[in-house]
Scaffold this active site. Sequence first.
Site, PDB file in Angstrom:
ATOM      1  N   THR A 213       0.848  -1.192   0.000  1.00 55.08           N
ATOM      2  CA  THR A 213       0.000   0.000   0.000  1.00 55.08           C
ATOM      3  C   THR A 213       0.883   1.241   0.000  1.00 55.08           C
ATOM      4  O   THR A 213       2.067   1.173  -0.338  1.00 55.08           O
ATOM      5  CB  THR A 213      -0.960  -0.021   1.217  1.00 55.08           C
ATOM      6  OG1 THR A 213      -1.921   1.024   1.067  1.00 55.08           O
ATOM      7  CG2 THR A 213      -0.220   0.158   2.532  1.00 55.08           C
ATOM      8  N   ASN A 214       0.310   2.382   0.370  1.00 53.93           N
ATOM      9  CA  ASN A 214       1.050   3.646   0.401  1.00 53.93           C
ATOM     10  C   ASN A 214       0.609   4.456   1.610  1.00 53.93           C
ATOM     11  O   ASN A 214      -0.197   3.989   2.420  1.00 53.93           O
ATOM     12  CB  ASN A 214       0.851   4.422  -0.902  1.00 53.93           C
ATOM     13  CG  ASN A 214      -0.629   4.610  -1.212  1.00 53.93           C
ATOM     14  OD1 ASN A 214      -1.345   5.300  -0.495  1.00 53.93           O
ATOM     15  ND2 ASN A 214      -1.105   3.975  -2.294  1.00 53.93           N
ATOM     16  N   ARG A 215       1.098   5.677   1.733  1.00 54.97           N
ATOM     17  CA  ARG A 215       0.872   6.472   2.943  1.00 54.97           C
ATOM     18  C   ARG A 215      -0.409   7.317   2.905  1.00 54.97           C
ATOM     19  O   ARG A 215      -0.660   8.088   3.824  1.00 54.97           O
ATOM     20  CB  ARG A 215       2.069   7.397   3.190  1.00 54.97           C
ATOM     21  CG  ARG A 215       3.371   6.664   3.454  1.00 54.97           C
ATOM     22  CD  ARG A 215       4.507   7.650   3.734  1.00 54.97           C
ATOM     23  NE  ARG A 215       5.766   6.981   3.902  1.00 54.97           N
ATOM     24  CZ  ARG A 215       6.200   6.446   5.054  1.00 54.97           C
ATOM     25  NH1 ARG A 215       5.439   6.530   6.129  1.00 54.97           N
ATOM     26  NH2 ARG A 215       7.370   5.857   5.120  1.00 54.97           N
ATOM     27  N   SER A 216      -1.205   7.196   1.894  1.00 54.36           N
ATOM     28  CA  SER A 216      -2.397   8.045   1.796  1.00 54.36           C
ATOM     29  C   SER A 216      -3.370   7.776   2.943  1.00 54.36           C
ATOM     30  O   SER A 216      -3.721   6.627   3.221  1.00 54.36           O
ATOM     31  CB  SER A 216      -3.104   7.809   0.467  1.00 54.36           C
ATOM     32  OG  SER A 216      -4.309   8.539   0.417  1.00 54.36           O
ATOM     33  N   ALA A 280      -4.987   7.267  -3.844  1.00 57.58           N
ATOM     34  CA  ALA A 280      -3.619   6.907  -4.229  1.00 57.58           C
ATOM     35  C   ALA A 280      -3.640   5.432  -4.616  1.00 57.58           C
ATOM     36  O   ALA A 280      -3.684   4.553  -3.748  1.00 57.58           O
ATOM     37  CB  ALA A 280      -2.655   7.164  -3.079  1.00 57.58           C
TER      38      ALA A 280
END
Length: 406
Positions: A213-216, A280
């Site tokens: 995943t990502n930091r959004s 994101a």
Amino acid sequence: MSVWTKRHVTVVVSGGIASYKALVLIRSLMKQGAVVRVAMTAHAAEFVTPLTFQTLTQQPVVLDEFTTTDPQHVVHVALADWTEVMVLVPATANLIAKVANGLADDAATTTVLATTAPKFVVPAMNSHMYANPATQRNLEQLTADGLHVLTPATGMLAEGYAGQGRLPEPEAILAWLTDQLIQLTPDLPLAGRHVVVTAGGTREALDPVRFITNRSSGKMGYALAQVAREMGATVTLISATTHLPVPTGVTIVPVDSASSLLTAVRTAFDDADILVMAAAVSDYRPTELATQKIKKPAGHGDLMLQLTETPDILKTLAAEKKHQYVVGFAAETQDLLANANRKLTHKKLDLLVANDVSQPGVGFNGDTNQVTLLRPHQQPVTTELASKTAIAKIILETAIADGALN
């Protein structure tokens, strides 16, 4: 501009232990731009003094219809004519019974009877009183008469036990009132329009335990959904995050992966007027999904993952658009304008919102943002650092000014 800006709001306060919460609600309404006046029952004055409401609102409080400093005006009629929105909070069983049956034996109830403004009723009472058939019959009559009634909360009551009848918290009341008022205000900028917003970071599963995943955080997308609703739109929020409160009046569609996001957006896209892709989206996913938890290799060696590209949702939908106005986002850490312009052109977007997430207070997880707005054949516009709600308003106002609704 809030839907409450310069609205004339009369708050009718009746006598209950929850009367003090009307003070908090009034303060919140005033912060939204409303001009608030108060009418009280005699019983309400036993819980909170009229002077308290008068000091808070900086407006005279109507308590006794026979006391007036202006002989040319009948107190309750003057207040009723001034009123644009009326809120009965807390509405006791007694007040509800009087209003449902057209009784007017004090300043508060005569004002209610005399006004033609929309009326919103927020009941609060003991759970047995609320469940009483007479009270339920009176509430049904209020609804039949066109009044808007909020269902009371369930929780600890003044009597020391839990039950339904508790006054909802002021922030929940304000959210409900705002959504109700939006529905009654046909001249809002996005009234009658459908706005689809995506939010949060997608997750691509490696195995039943892990994912990429990502930091959004999803905060920017949720701010956009909230502001679009406040501007009158029907809003579909397609969300890859679950930890944020859903804005009142917004339809939420939960997703997790890029594939499920694409399916949900395609479903909502046909009748959308504006699509804002604030999510994101993971650019890659594992080529194969392990059916069991991936174990550490013997000898603690490196683990090699093979990834494949996920669908480019933004490019796909922008290529399929007919009347829709498509907004994309670009979170960059270097060469902001060069990368953003390339994305704007390559994906054939109407508006690209770019931000440098390496800068303090910008982008992921925070409550503020600073963005640069790029549109085809127009000069970039960079905003000041501001709350994500303020940035959301700028984005939507830009889309409207750019012909998104034409």
